[in-house]
Write an enzyme that holds these catalytic residues in place. Structure first.
Site, short mmCIF file in Angstrom:
data_model
loop_
_atom_site.label_atom_id
_atom_site.label_comp_id
_atom_site.label_asym_id
_atom_site.label_seq_id
_atom_site.Cartn_x
_atom_site.Cartn_y
_atom_site.Cartn_z
N GLY A 8 0.82 -1.21 0.00
CA GLY A 8 0.00 0.00 0.00
C GLY A 8 0.85 1.25 0.00
O GLY A 8 1.79 1.38 0.80
N GLU A 164 -17.07 17.23 5.56
CA GLU A 164 -16.16 17.92 4.62
C GLU A 164 -16.74 17.90 3.20
O GLU A 164 -16.62 18.87 2.47
CB GLU A 164 -14.78 17.25 4.67
CG GLU A 164 -14.07 17.51 6.01
CD GLU A 164 -12.56 17.38 5.93
OE1 GLU A 164 -12.09 16.37 5.40
OE2 GLU A 164 -11.86 18.30 6.41
C1 LIG Z 1 -12.86 12.16 2.40
C2 LIG Z 1 -11.90 11.82 3.51
C3 LIG Z 1 -11.37 12.82 4.29
C4 LIG Z 1 -10.46 12.52 5.30
N1 LIG Z 1 -9.94 13.52 6.04
C5 LIG Z 1 -8.99 13.26 6.94
C6 LIG Z 1 -8.33 14.32 7.61
O1 LIG Z 1 -8.65 15.49 7.43
N2 LIG Z 1 -7.33 14.00 8.45
C7 LIG Z 1 -6.93 12.69 8.66
O2 LIG Z 1 -5.97 12.49 9.43
N3 LIG Z 1 -7.54 11.67 8.07
C8 LIG Z 1 -8.55 11.92 7.20
N4 LIG Z 1 -9.15 10.88 6.55
C9 LIG Z 1 -8.75 9.49 6.87
C10 LIG Z 1 -7.46 9.13 6.14
O3 LIG Z 1 -7.59 9.43 4.78
C11 LIG Z 1 -7.14 7.66 6.33
O4 LIG Z 1 -7.09 7.38 7.70
C12 LIG Z 1 -5.79 7.36 5.69
O5 LIG Z 1 -5.89 7.52 4.29
C13 LIG Z 1 -5.29 5.96 6.02
O6 LIG Z 1 -4.03 5.83 5.43
P1 LIG Z 1 -3.48 4.41 5.00
O7 LIG Z 1 -2.10 4.64 4.48
O8 LIG Z 1 -3.68 3.43 6.08
O9 LIG Z 1 -4.42 3.90 3.83
P2 LIG Z 1 -4.91 4.50 2.44
O10 LIG Z 1 -4.79 5.95 2.39
O11 LIG Z 1 -6.25 3.87 2.25
O12 LIG Z 1 -3.88 3.87 1.40
C14 LIG Z 1 -3.91 2.49 1.08
C15 LIG Z 1 -3.16 2.28 -0.22
O13 LIG Z 1 -3.16 0.88 -0.52
C16 LIG Z 1 -3.61 0.65 -1.83
N5 LIG Z 1 -4.28 -0.64 -1.84
C17 LIG Z 1 -5.44 -0.96 -1.23
N6 LIG Z 1 -5.76 -2.24 -1.42
C18 LIG Z 1 -4.76 -2.75 -2.18
C19 LIG Z 1 -4.50 -4.06 -2.70
N7 LIG Z 1 -5.32 -5.09 -2.48
N8 LIG Z 1 -3.39 -4.24 -3.43
C20 LIG Z 1 -2.51 -3.21 -3.65
N9 LIG Z 1 -2.73 -1.97 -3.18
C21 LIG Z 1 -3.83 -1.74 -2.45
C22 LIG Z 1 -4.54 1.81 -2.13
O14 LIG Z 1 -4.66 2.01 -3.54
C23 LIG Z 1 -3.82 2.96 -1.43
O15 LIG Z 1 -2.83 3.51 -2.26
C24 LIG Z 1 -10.09 11.16 5.54
C25 LIG Z 1 -10.64 10.14 4.75
C26 LIG Z 1 -11.53 10.47 3.75
C27 LIG Z 1 -12.11 9.35 2.89
#
Ligand SMILES: Cc1cc2nc3c(=O)[nH]c(=O)nc-3n(C[C@H](O)[C@H](O)[C@H](O)COP(=O)(O)OP(=O)(O)OC[C@H]3O[C@@H](n4cnc5c(N)ncnc54)[C@H](O)[C@@H]3O)c2cc1C
Length: 392
Positions: A8, A164
């Site tokens: 990811g 938002e």
């Molecule tokens: C509209 C919105 C607004 C938000 N606002 C805030 C905010 O203001 N502040 C804040 O702190 N948080 C906010 N969040 C929450 C925050 O975006 C998430 O907590 C954060 O993105 C989590 O990060 P992550 O790296 O765990 O996962 P993600 O950002 O979900 O990244 C996961 C990555 O893995 C990849 N992936 C997924 N499944 C697979 C697979 N099977 N094979 C290969 N690749 C895969 C995806 O394409 C992605 O690139 C918001 C969320 C949303 C939806």
């Protein structure tokens, strides 16, 4: 040479990759992601409302330390944890010595009838774009259909994402009304929430201010209103129908489905990790970001909510712990202190609670100014990953 595999390229995965590169290990680092680009998940609501384009919130992950990180574009289907192999859709299984699982979040429907078929979630660039097209096409269709449901929008859930999104929507709608020549008085926006409170993470007065702001821009809030069904043209709560042809589904998220498929002990695809972020019984496997659940000692051990901010702090800790394991040193405990929470209400307004310089409560245009002047954006809940990767 040891192989470290990061799954990811979201906030957690990219940040971990950067930290591991900087550790200058004699190790192979492989970053697997299903798309060649990273997207700013915290800005998906802007793409969905049409106030930003996908290219404003994405960048090519192959630009990230290309000499030091092998980027593999493919979809992870499962992790064979016993054999230490990642199973991929289009490539041979990938063996690892150390695993950083950062596969992120998916939409949660809680099994509500019709939610998957008729709701438009905001979980990645494709779904945000699809939601935007739905909104625009329904509004445009009104001129020929004269169906008032084409002018009705229901937003399901009143958490961060919904609020938002609503902020962006009420900013853009007057422009769409003008562009499509629509009867403004017939436009209706409902926001439906099962819980009694909106934005519970903010102190009540600030949350109320945000509610008043959105109500003043035409949003009707319905709290303590559990959704029981989503139909193609209505959201239903115990017999009451909220008619709309655009239904935005933002009631919550769960972790990647790969978690359940890979045999983790999980709840909603989130795994309770140990205090150094490794997985019970697998010291070389770390879960970070929205696939992990870290008990919060200040909340009776209930897990911290998944946010971009905590994902980044976790990535720093897990990367340091991989380095420690490779060097045969003890790992360190994950420690987290939120520096603040910012909720935008469109491009020129918002509310914020900051703990960086004492406790500050802010509302209105100043929040957006603050957004622009904060240098290390990774420390606040409004992360810009490119800036973050260039910093430190
Ligand atoms: C509209 C919105 C607004 C938000 N606002 C805030 C905010 O203001 N502040 C804040 O702190 N948080 C906010 N969040 C929450 C925050 O975006 C998430 O907590 C954060 O993105 C989590 O990060 P992550 O790296 O765990 O996962 P993600 O950002 O979900 O990244 C996961 C990555 O893995 C990849 N992936 C997924 N499944 C697979 C697979 N099977 N094979 C290969 N690749 C895969 C995806 O394409 C992605 O690139 C918001 C969320 C949303 C939806």
């Amino acid at each position: 040479m040891k192989t470290i595999v990061i799954l990811g390229a979201g906030y957690a995965g990219l940040r971990a990759a950067k930290k591991l590169v900087h550790a200058k290990l004699d190790a192979r680092i492989v970053l697997v992601n299903k798309n060649p680009y990273h997207y700013e998940a915290t800005q998906l609501h802007q793409v969905a409302a049409g106030t930003k384009e996908p290219e404003d919130i994405t960048f090519d992950i192959r630009d990230v330390e290309p000499q030091k990180v092998e980027v593999l574009i493919d979809e992870v289907t499962e992790i064979d944890r016993a054999a230490h192999k990642v199973l991929l859709k289009d490539h041979e299984p990938l063996a690892y010595d150390y695993l950083l699982n950062a596969l992120g979040f998916e939409s949660e429907t809680f099994g509500i009838k019709g939610a998957e078929e008729n709701g438009w979630p905001l979980v990645d660039v494709d779904t945000a774009l699809a939601a935007r097209r739905r909104l625009e096409s329904m509004l445009a269709r009104y001129n020929t259909s004269h169906d008032e449901n084409d002018l009705h929008i229901v937003v399901c859930g009143a958490g961060f994402t919904s609020i938002e999104y609503l902020g962006e929507l009420v900013w853009r709608l007057p422009r769409l009304v003008k562009e499509y020549g629509l009867p403004e008085e017939k436009i209706r926006i409902d926001c439906i929430e099962a819980a009694p409170k909106i934005l519970p993470m903010f102190e009540p007065k600030l949350a109320q201010w945000a509610v008043k702001y959105l109500e003043g821009h035409g949003v009707n809030f319905h709290v303590s209103t559990p959704i029981t069904e989503v139909k193609p043209d209505a959201v239903v709560s115990n017999g009451t129908e909220y008619k709309a042809n655009t239904v935005i589904w933002a009631t919550g998220v769960r972790g990647s489905e790969v978690i359940a498929k890979s045999g983790y002990d999980q709840k909603r695809n989130r795994v309770i990790v140990k205090d150094d972020l490794s997985v019970e019984g697998n010291p070389n496997e770390f879960l970070i970001g929205d696939v992990s659940a870290v008990p919060n000692p200040a909340a009776d051990g209930r897990p911290y909510p998944g946010t971009g901010q905590i994902s980044i702090v976790q990535a720093d800790c897990a990367a340091a712990n991989v380095v420690a394991r490779i060097k045969g040193k003890p790992t360190k405990k994950f420690v987290y202190k939120s520096l603040g929470t910012v909720c935008s209400l469109g491009p020129h307004c918002g509310i914020a609670e900051l703990d960086a310089f004492g406790h500050m409560k802010l509302k209105g245009a100043v929040v957006q100014i603050l957004k622009k002047i904060v240098n290390d954006r990774s420390v606040l809940e409004m992360t810009d990953i490119k800036t973050m990767l260039e910093s430190n």
